[in-house]
Design a protein around this motif. Structure first.
Motif, PDB file in Angstrom:
ATOM      1  N   ILE A   5       0.869  -1.176   0.000  1.00  0.00           N
ATOM      2  CA  ILE A   5       0.000   0.000   0.000  1.00  0.00           C
ATOM      3  C   ILE A   5       0.906   1.227   0.000  1.00  0.00           C
ATOM      4  CG2 ILE A   5      -1.808   1.254   1.223  1.00  0.00           C
ATOM      5  CD1 ILE A   5      -2.502  -1.424   2.630  1.00  0.00           C
ATOM      6  N   PHE A   6       0.830   2.022  -1.051  1.00  0.00           N
ATOM      7  CA  PHE A   6       1.647   3.220  -1.172  1.00  0.00           C
ATOM      8  C   PHE A   6       0.791   4.441  -0.852  1.00  0.00           C
ATOM      9  CE2 PHE A   6       3.572   0.131  -4.122  1.00  0.00           C
ATOM     10  CZ  PHE A   6       4.819   0.031  -3.527  1.00  0.00           C
ATOM     11  N   ILE A   7       1.223   5.219   0.139  1.00  0.00           N
ATOM     12  CA  ILE A   7       0.468   6.381   0.595  1.00  0.00           C
ATOM     13  C   ILE A   7       1.205   7.645   0.175  1.00  0.00           C
ATOM     14  CG2 ILE A   7      -0.465   7.621   2.588  1.00  0.00           C
ATOM     15  CD1 ILE A   7       0.303   4.020   3.130  1.00  0.00           C
ATOM     16  N   THR A   8       0.554   8.459  -0.644  1.00  0.00           N
ATOM     17  CA  THR A   8       1.131   9.706  -1.116  1.00  0.00           C
ATOM     18  C   THR A   8       0.289  10.872  -0.617  1.00  0.00           C
ATOM     19  OG1 THR A   8      -0.141   9.633  -3.175  1.00  0.00           O
ATOM     20  CG2 THR A   8       2.027   8.585  -3.189  1.00  0.00           C
ATOM     21  N   GLY A   9       0.835  12.080  -0.727  1.00  0.00           N
ATOM     22  CA  GLY A   9       0.116  13.265  -0.272  1.00  0.00           C
ATOM     23  C   GLY A   9       0.119  14.358  -1.318  1.00  0.00           C
ATOM     24  N   GLY A  10      -0.871  15.217  -1.233  1.00  0.00           N
ATOM     25  CA  GLY A  10      -0.958  16.313  -2.182  1.00  0.00           C
ATOM     26  C   GLY A  10      -1.537  17.563  -1.567  1.00  0.00           C
ATOM     27  N   VAL A  11      -1.518  18.634  -2.318  1.00  0.00           N
ATOM     28  CA  VAL A  11      -2.036  19.965  -1.985  1.00  0.00           C
ATOM     29  C   VAL A  11      -1.095  20.700  -1.029  1.00  0.00           C
ATOM     30  CG1 VAL A  11      -3.984  21.352  -1.181  1.00  0.00           C
ATOM     31  CG2 VAL A  11      -4.410  19.184  -2.346  1.00  0.00           C
ATOM     32  N   VAL A  12      -0.970  20.230   0.210  1.00  0.00           N
ATOM     33  CA  VAL A  12      -0.056  20.850   1.180  1.00  0.00           C
ATOM     34  C   VAL A  12       0.592  19.747   2.014  1.00  0.00           C
ATOM     35  CG1 VAL A  12      -1.327  23.031   1.343  1.00  0.00           C
ATOM     36  CG2 VAL A  12      -1.898  21.152   2.896  1.00  0.00           C
ATOM     37  N   GLY A 141       7.237  10.698   1.658  1.00  0.00           N
ATOM     38  CA  GLY A 141       7.254  12.021   2.267  1.00  0.00           C
ATOM     39  C   GLY A 141       7.057  13.126   1.244  1.00  0.00           C
ATOM     40  N   GLY A 142       6.675  14.302   1.734  1.00  0.00           N
ATOM     41  CA  GLY A 142       6.458  15.436   0.846  1.00  0.00           C
ATOM     42  C   GLY A 142       5.128  15.347   0.127  1.00  0.00           C
ATOM     43  N   THR A 143       4.983  16.162  -0.916  1.00  0.00           N
ATOM     44  CA  THR A 143       3.744  16.187  -1.693  1.00  0.00           C
ATOM     45  C   THR A 143       4.042  15.943  -3.157  1.00  0.00           C
ATOM     46  OG1 THR A 143       3.922  18.592  -1.944  1.00  0.00           O
ATOM     47  CG2 THR A 143       2.603  17.792  -0.116  1.00  0.00           C
ATOM     48  N   LEU A 173      -3.659  11.161  -0.164  1.00  0.00           N
ATOM     49  CA  LEU A 173      -4.229  11.998   0.888  1.00  0.00           C
ATOM     50  C   LEU A 173      -4.172  13.463   0.452  1.00  0.00           C
ATOM     51  CD1 LEU A 173      -5.259  12.093   3.891  1.00  0.00           C
ATOM     52  CD2 LEU A 173      -2.885  12.505   4.530  1.00  0.00           C
ATOM     53  N   THR A 174      -5.326  14.131   0.428  1.00  0.00           N
ATOM     54  CA  THR A 174      -5.382  15.514  -0.032  1.00  0.00           C
ATOM     55  C   THR A 174      -6.175  16.369   0.953  1.00  0.00           C
ATOM     56  OG1 THR A 174      -7.434  15.320  -1.308  1.00  0.00           O
ATOM     57  CG2 THR A 174      -5.397  14.672  -2.412  1.00  0.00           C
ATOM     58  N   LEU A 175      -6.302  17.640   0.608  1.00  0.00           N
ATOM     59  CA  LEU A 175      -7.034  18.594   1.444  1.00  0.00           C
ATOM     60  C   LEU A 175      -8.224  19.158   0.687  1.00  0.00           C
ATOM     61  CD1 LEU A 175      -7.145  20.447   4.019  1.00  0.00           C
ATOM     62  CD2 LEU A 175      -5.781  22.087   2.694  1.00  0.00           C
ATOM     63  N   MET A 176      -9.381  19.211   1.361  1.00  0.00           N
ATOM     64  CA  MET A 176     -10.543  19.910   0.824  1.00  0.00           C
ATOM     65  C   MET A 176     -10.793  21.131   1.708  1.00  0.00           C
ATOM     66  SD  MET A 176     -14.484  18.675   0.194  1.00  0.00           S
ATOM     67  CE  MET A 176     -14.141  17.717  -1.270  1.00  0.00           C
ATOM     68  N   PRO A 177     -10.361  22.315   1.248  1.00  0.00           N
ATOM     69  CA  PRO A 177     -10.501  23.509   2.092  1.00  0.00           C
ATOM     70  C   PRO A 177     -11.911  24.073   2.052  1.00  0.00           C
ATOM     71  CG  PRO A 177      -9.435  24.089   0.029  1.00  0.00           C
ATOM     72  CD  PRO A 177      -9.627  22.595   0.001  1.00  0.00           C
ATOM     73  N   TYR A 178     -12.281  24.710   3.152  1.00  0.00           N
ATOM     74  CA  TYR A 178     -13.552  25.432   3.222  1.00  0.00           C
ATOM     75  C   TYR A 178     -13.258  26.919   3.063  1.00  0.00           C
ATOM     76  CZ  TYR A 178     -17.911  27.343   5.071  1.00  0.00           C
ATOM     77  OH  TYR A 178     -19.083  28.029   5.221  1.00  0.00           O
ATOM     78  N   ILE A 179     -13.946  27.578   2.138  1.00  0.00           N
ATOM     79  CA  ILE A 179     -13.766  29.001   1.889  1.00  0.00           C
ATOM     80  C   ILE A 179     -14.901  29.759   2.576  1.00  0.00           C
ATOM     81  CG2 ILE A 179     -13.428  30.786   0.132  1.00  0.00           C
ATOM     82  CD1 ILE A 179     -11.343  28.526   0.089  1.00  0.00           C
ATOM     83  N   PRO A 180     -14.634  30.406   3.706  1.00  0.00           N
ATOM     84  CA  PRO A 180     -15.724  31.039   4.471  1.00  0.00           C
ATOM     85  C   PRO A 180     -16.491  32.087   3.683  1.00  0.00           C
ATOM     86  CG  PRO A 180     -13.720  30.883   5.787  1.00  0.00           C
ATOM     87  CD  PRO A 180     -13.345  30.506   4.392  1.00  0.00           C
ATOM     88  N   PRO A 189      -8.512  21.772  -5.452  1.00  0.00           N
ATOM     89  CA  PRO A 189      -7.150  21.388  -5.070  1.00  0.00           C
ATOM     90  C   PRO A 189      -6.901  19.880  -5.174  1.00  0.00           C
ATOM     91  CG  PRO A 189      -7.985  23.027  -3.539  1.00  0.00           C
ATOM     92  CD  PRO A 189      -9.136  22.612  -4.393  1.00  0.00           C
ATOM     93  N   THR A 190      -7.876  19.085  -4.765  1.00  0.00           N
ATOM     94  CA  THR A 190      -7.741  17.637  -4.880  1.00  0.00           C
ATOM     95  C   THR A 190      -7.699  17.199  -6.335  1.00  0.00           C
ATOM     96  OG1 THR A 190      -8.784  17.217  -2.736  1.00  0.00           O
ATOM     97  CG2 THR A 190      -8.821  15.424  -4.329  1.00  0.00           C
ATOM     98  N   GLN A 191      -8.550  17.804  -7.158  1.00  0.00           N
ATOM     99  CA  GLN A 191      -8.541  17.464  -8.585  1.00  0.00           C
ATOM    100  C   GLN A 191      -7.164  17.711  -9.201  1.00  0.00           C
ATOM    101  OE1 GLN A 191     -11.859  19.005 -10.962  1.00  0.00           O
ATOM    102  NE2 GLN A 191     -12.986  19.375  -9.072  1.00  0.00           N
ATOM    103  N   HIS A 192      -6.583  18.871  -8.894  1.00  0.00           N
ATOM    104  CA  HIS A 192      -5.272  19.204  -9.464  1.00  0.00           C
ATOM    105  C   HIS A 192      -4.181  18.283  -8.910  1.00  0.00           C
ATOM    106  CE1 HIS A 192      -6.093  22.628 -12.005  1.00  0.00           C
ATOM    107  NE2 HIS A 192      -6.858  23.162 -11.066  1.00  0.00           N
ATOM    108  N   SER A 193      -4.298  17.910  -7.647  1.00  0.00           N
ATOM    109  CA  SER A 193      -3.302  17.026  -7.053  1.00  0.00           C
ATOM    110  C   SER A 193      -3.326  15.650  -7.710  1.00  0.00           C
ATOM    111  CB  SER A 193      -3.547  16.907  -5.547  1.00  0.00           C
ATOM    112  OG  SER A 193      -2.557  16.126  -4.934  1.00  0.00           O
TER     113      SER A 193
END
Length: 542
Positions: A5-12, A141-143, A173-180, A189-193
Motif C-alpha cells: 500500500i503506497f500512501i502519497t500526499g498532495g495539496v499541502v 514524504g512530501g507532496t 491523501l489531499t485537502l478539501m478547504p472550506y472558503i468562508p 485542489p484535490t482534482q489538481h493534485s
C-alpha cells in the motif's frame, strides 16, 4: 506474499500521512493481519539526525540506533511493532550508497542515472525483508509535484507494474478547504493534485480527503467523477478530538474495508477495535487534570517533542486524568523569575536538547522544582542540567558546567569519547562528523535495588533508547551523592551514569535516555505514569 500500500500526499504538507498510515496499519492489524510500515523521505540528508528540530520536528530513534523520521514514532505507537534501520530511507542515503558503489567500480563502467539506478535502489529497499508480513505500507514524504520526490514516485509506479497484478494499491491523501467567504468546500485542489499524480503514471485507488467538516455526498460524487476513483473509495478524513480516535474514525469512514476490496479480499473479519474504543473513552472522560510545564528550547514547533507529548498523554491515561501542557521557552528564565510561571503547575519537565542556548533557564527551572518540591522529570539534557544545578547549588561547585558549552574548570558534564556497544568499543573525537556519532539506540542499565526508579520500573535491569554525545562525569559522583543526588542507575559495568534522583524530594528523577520513545497508549511508560501520578498528588496540595 506481502501486499503493498503506497500512501502519497498532495495539496499541502503536514496533512497527516504518517498518522493515516499508522491508523490504517492498526485497523488491518485489528483484523488479524501482520503489517509493516516504512517511510520514504526525499530530502538529501542521510538521516534527520543533524536537522534542526524546529525545522523537521523530532528525530525518532529506534532500538538498533537509527535516527529516523518522527512518523516512525506514530507507526510504533499505533501498531506496537518496533521500527528499525530498514523502515526509513532518504534520498541522501540512497545517493550515498550509489556513489560509493560507483567509486568501487560496481557498475562496470556504465553511466549511473536516476533511472534505473536510483529507482532500482528505492524498489530494493521497499521489497526487502517483507516475507513475514501480509501488508507493507509505504509512506512517501512530501507532496506530489515536489521535484525531489520524483524518483520515489517513479519507483512506486514501476512497482505497480512489476508486482503481481492486484498486489499493490495507491492511496492519495489531499485537502478539501472550506472558503468562508463563499460558504463552500472546494474540490479543485484535490482534482489538481490527482491530475499531477496521474501525469507521472499513478492512478490512486483510494482518496483520503482531509476536511474540518463533513463532506456532502455531492462533493464526494464530484471527486469520484473528476479523479477517476470509485465513490465508495473517496474517504472523508475528518478532524477528530484525539489522534487515538483516528483508527475508529477511519474505519467508520470505510477506509480499511475499501483497502481490502481494492485487493480483492472479501469475507475478512471485522476489526476488533475495542482497545481503541477504551483509549478513546479514557481520553474523552478524564476524572481530573494536571498541568505540566515543559521548559524547552524548541517550543515553537510542537512536533519537536512529538513522542514526549504522546508519552505524557499515555501517563494521563494511566492515571485517568487530562494532562495540560504549559510550554515555556527556557530562555525566558534567563531574564525573568521562574516563580510566576511555575508556581501553579503540578510538574516540571525539562526535555532533551543540544547547545548552550537556554541552558541557564533550564537550570533555573530545576532549582525551582528542587526548592519548591514540585515533581521534576529531566530527560537527557534535562538530567545533565539537573546535575549541573546540584553541583552548583548543593555541592558548592560554583563553576560547574558542561564542556558542550565550551572549556570549563569544572566539567561536570563532558564529551563521551568511548563506550561499549555489545562487545564493540565505540570511539568519538571532539571535532569529528556530527551525523550518527552519538550514543544511539538501546542500551541496558542497572538500578540500585532500593532506589525510587527501580520501584517505578519494578525491575533493576532495563533497556532504553539513547541519543546523546555528552555524559555526566562520574568523577563528581561522590561529592554529589554526599549532597543527596543519588546516581541510582548506571550502565551494567558501572562506568556510565544513567539516572539520578533526589532522596529528599517527593519525585525528582533525571534519566540520560529517552523513555518517551517506548511509551504506547496501551502500555504507558512506567516513568511517565509515575510522574503524572506524582503531579496528581501535587495538585491536591495546591
Amino acid at each position: 506474499m506481502a501486499r503493498y500500500i503506497f500512501i502519497t500526499g498532495g495539496v499541502v504538507s503536514s496533512l497527516g500521512k504518517g498518522l493515516a498510515s499508522a491508523a490504517l496499519g492498526a485497523s488491518l492489524q485489528a483484523r488479524g493481519y501482520k503489517v509493516r510500515l516504512r517511510k520514504l523521505d526525499p530530502y538529501l540528508n542521510v538521516d534527520p539526525g543533524t536537522m534542526s528540530p524546529t525545522q523537521h520536528g523530532e528525530c525518532f530513534v529506534t532500538d538498533d540506533g537509527a535516527e529516523t523520521d518522527l512518523d516512525l514514532g506514530h507507526y510504533e505507537r499505533f501498531t506496537g511493532r518496533p521500527a528499525n534501520q530498514q523502515d526509513n530511507i532518504t534520498s541522501g542515503r540512497i545517493y550515498r550508497d550509489i556513489i560509493a558503489n560507483e567509486r568501487r567500480g560496481e557498475y562496470l563502467g556504465g553511466t549511473v542515472q536516476v533511472i534505473p539506478h536510483v529507482t532500482d535502489a528505492i524498489k530494493a529497499f521497499v521489497l526487502d525483508g517483507n516475507e513475514d508480513f501480509d501488508f507493507v505500507l509505504c509512506e512517501i514524504g512530501g507532496t506530489v509535484g515536489d521535484i525531489e520526490g520524483l524518483p520515489f514516485f517513479e519507483a512506486i509506479r514501476q512497482l505497480g507494474n512489476e508486482l503481481p497484478r492486484g498486489d499493490a494499491i495507491y492511496i492519495h491523501l489531499t485537502l478539501m478547504p472550506y472558503i468562508p467567504s463563499a460558504g463552500e468546500l472546494k474540490t479543485k485542489p484535490t482534482q489538481h493534485s490527482v491530475k499531477e499524480l496521474r501525469s507521472i503514471g499513478i492512478q490512486p485507488d483510494i482518496l483520503m480527503v482531509r476536511c474540518d467538516r463533513p463532506i456532502p455526498e455531492a462533493e464526494r460524487r464530484k471527486l469520484s467523477l473528476f479523479c477517476n476513483v470509485r465513490e465508495s473509495a473517496v474517504i472523508p478524513a475528518l478532524d477528530v478530538a484525539s489522534i487515538y480516535d483516528v483508527p475508529i474514525a477511519y474505519h467508520e469512514s470505510g477506509l480499511d474495508d475499501e483497502v481490502l476490496t481494492a485487493f480483492g479480499l472479501t469475507g475478512a473479519p471485522q476489526p476488533d477495535l475495542s482497545r481503541w474504543e477504551k483509549i478513546s473513552k479514557a481520553i474523552a472522560n478524564p476524572e481530573g487534570e494536571v498541568t505540566i510545564a515543559i521548559v524547552g528550547k524548541y517550543t515553537g514547533l510542537k512536533d519537536a517533542y512529538k513522542s514526549l507529548i504522546e508519552a505524557l498523554v499515555h501517563g494521563g491515561i494511566a492515571n485517568n486524568v487530562k494532562v495540560n501542557l504549559e510550554w515555556i521557552e527556557s530562555e525566558v528564565f534567563e531574564k525573568e523569575d521562574p516563580a510566576p510561571w511555575l508556581e501553579e503547575v503540578n510538574g516540571i519537565l525539562v526535555p532533551g536538547g543540544f547547545g548552550e542556548r537556554g541552558s541557564e533557564g533550564k537550570i533555573a527551572a530545576v532549582t525551582f522544582a528542587r526548592e519548591h518540591k514540585v515533581p521534576y522529570f529531566g530527560i537527557c539534557f534535562g538530567m545533565q542540567m539537573a546535575v549541573v544545578e546540584a553541583a552548583r547549588n548543593l555541592a558548592g561547585i560554583a563553576d560547574a558546567n558542561s564542556t558542550e558549552f565550551g572549556p570549563t574548570r569544572e566539567p561536570v558534564v563532558g564529551l563521551m569519547t568511548e563506550w561499549l556497544r555489545g562487545n564493540a568499543l565505540e570511539k568519538r573525537v571532539a571535532h569529528g562528523d556530527m551525523g550518527g556519532t552519538m550514543r544511539l539506540g538501546a542500551y541496558p542499565a542497572a538500578f540500585a535495588p532500593d532506589s525510587h526508579i527501580a520501584k517505578i520500573y519494578g525491575s533493576t535491569e532495563i533497556s532504553e533508547r539513547h541519543r546523546h554525545r555528552y555524559e555526566v562525569n562520574m568523577d563528581y559522583r561522590r561529592r554529589l551523592e554526599a549532597c543527596g543526588l543519588r546516581f541510582a542507575g548506571t550502565s551494567p559495568d558501572g562506568i556510565l551514569p544513567e539516572t539520578v534522583e533526589l532522596e529528599d524530594h517527593p519525585w525528582f528523577i533525571g534519566v540520560q535516555y529517552h523513555p518517551e520513545l517506548k511509551s504506547r497508549p496501551f502500555e504507558p511508560h512506567p516513568l511517565f505514569a509515575s510522574f503524572i501520578a506524582a503531579a496528581v498528588e501535587q495538585s491536591r496540595l495546591v
